[in-house]
Design a protein around this motif. Structure first.
Motif, PDB file in Angstrom:
ATOM      1  N   ARG A 139       0.851  -1.202   0.000  1.00 37.88           N
ATOM      2  CA  ARG A 139       0.000   0.000   0.000  1.00 37.88           C
ATOM      3  C   ARG A 139       0.879   1.242   0.000  1.00 37.88           C
ATOM      4  NH1 ARG A 139      -5.288  -1.399   1.301  1.00 37.88           N
ATOM      5  NH2 ARG A 139      -5.477  -3.467   2.198  1.00 37.88           N
ATOM      6  N   SER A 140       0.302   2.310  -0.468  1.00 39.01           N
ATOM      7  CA  SER A 140       1.058   3.562  -0.547  1.00 39.01           C
ATOM      8  C   SER A 140       1.383   4.106   0.841  1.00 39.01           C
ATOM      9  CB  SER A 140       0.292   4.609  -1.355  1.00 39.01           C
ATOM     10  OG  SER A 140      -0.922   4.926  -0.719  1.00 39.01           O
ATOM     11  N   ILE A 141       0.596   3.761   1.840  1.00 41.37           N
ATOM     12  CA  ILE A 141       0.869   4.266   3.191  1.00 41.37           C
ATOM     13  C   ILE A 141       2.198   3.732   3.716  1.00 41.37           C
ATOM     14  CG2 ILE A 141      -0.409   2.485   4.445  1.00 41.37           C
ATOM     15  CD1 ILE A 141      -1.163   5.557   5.872  1.00 41.37           C
ATOM     16  N   LEU A 186       4.802   2.977   1.820  1.00 36.56           N
ATOM     17  CA  LEU A 186       5.841   3.708   1.098  1.00 36.56           C
ATOM     18  C   LEU A 186       5.976   5.124   1.645  1.00 36.56           C
ATOM     19  CD1 LEU A 186       4.918   2.542  -2.510  1.00 36.56           C
ATOM     20  CD2 LEU A 186       6.617   1.565  -0.973  1.00 36.56           C
ATOM     21  N   ARG A 187       4.850   5.726   2.008  1.00 37.07           N
ATOM     22  CA  ARG A 187       4.867   7.065   2.583  1.00 37.07           C
ATOM     23  C   ARG A 187       5.600   7.066   3.926  1.00 37.07           C
ATOM     24  NH1 ARG A 187      -0.646   9.301   3.961  1.00 37.07           N
ATOM     25  NH2 ARG A 187      -1.093   7.891   2.256  1.00 37.07           N
TER      26      ARG A 187
END
Length: 144
Positions: free
Chosen positions: A71-73, A75-76
């Motif tokens: 998920r992008s979270i 990576l963030r």
């Protein structure tokens, strides 16, 4: 007195502030000051950058092995960690310069950050490979 013969710098005109040479000179001076302050912490920033990037890669591999969705979270969080670690190292260097020149607080902060990231990398690698690295090393040392 002929107005066209006045010195460029003695004439008040907002136009000189928009001159590309003026802007380039200010940007170079500011960049030089920033570079001078960042140079002592360059190695700390470089190793933390490498550890966070490798942690991101090994973390993705471990998540794929566990069957988790990327998920992008996640990576963030890596970007957030990188920025916050950068700030922590800069703040430690500032504290050392201003308050405690004899105490290597920058080394201590960078070591704590690097140790945390290194441990995370080892855990991810162990999960991906299935080999417990610390046990493997101790078993090899016992044989010899």
């Amino acid at each position: 007195m002929d107005i066209s013969r006045k010195s460029y710098f003695n004439t008040f005109s907002m136009n000189k502030y928009f001159d590309p040479d003026y802007i380039w000179g200010i940007a170079t001076a500011v960049g030089g000051v920033i570079a001078a302050h960042l140079a002592p912490v360059g190695p700390f920033i470089a190793i933390v950058l490498c550890l966070v990037i490798v942690d991101l890669i090994t973390g993705i591999r471990a998540a794929v092995k566990r069957g988790e969705m990327i998920r992008s979270i996640g990576l963030r969080r890596s970007i957030e960690k990188l920025v916050l670690y950068f700030f922590a190292i800069l703040l430690a260097e500032g504290m050392r310069n201003v308050f405690m020149p004899a105490i290597p607080i920058t080394y201590v902060v960078a070591l704590a950050i690097a140790s945390t990231e290194f441990k995370s990398n080892i855990e991810n690698i162990e999960e991906v490979t299935g080999v417990t690295i610390w046990k493997y090393i101790s078993n090899k040392l016992k044989i010899k």
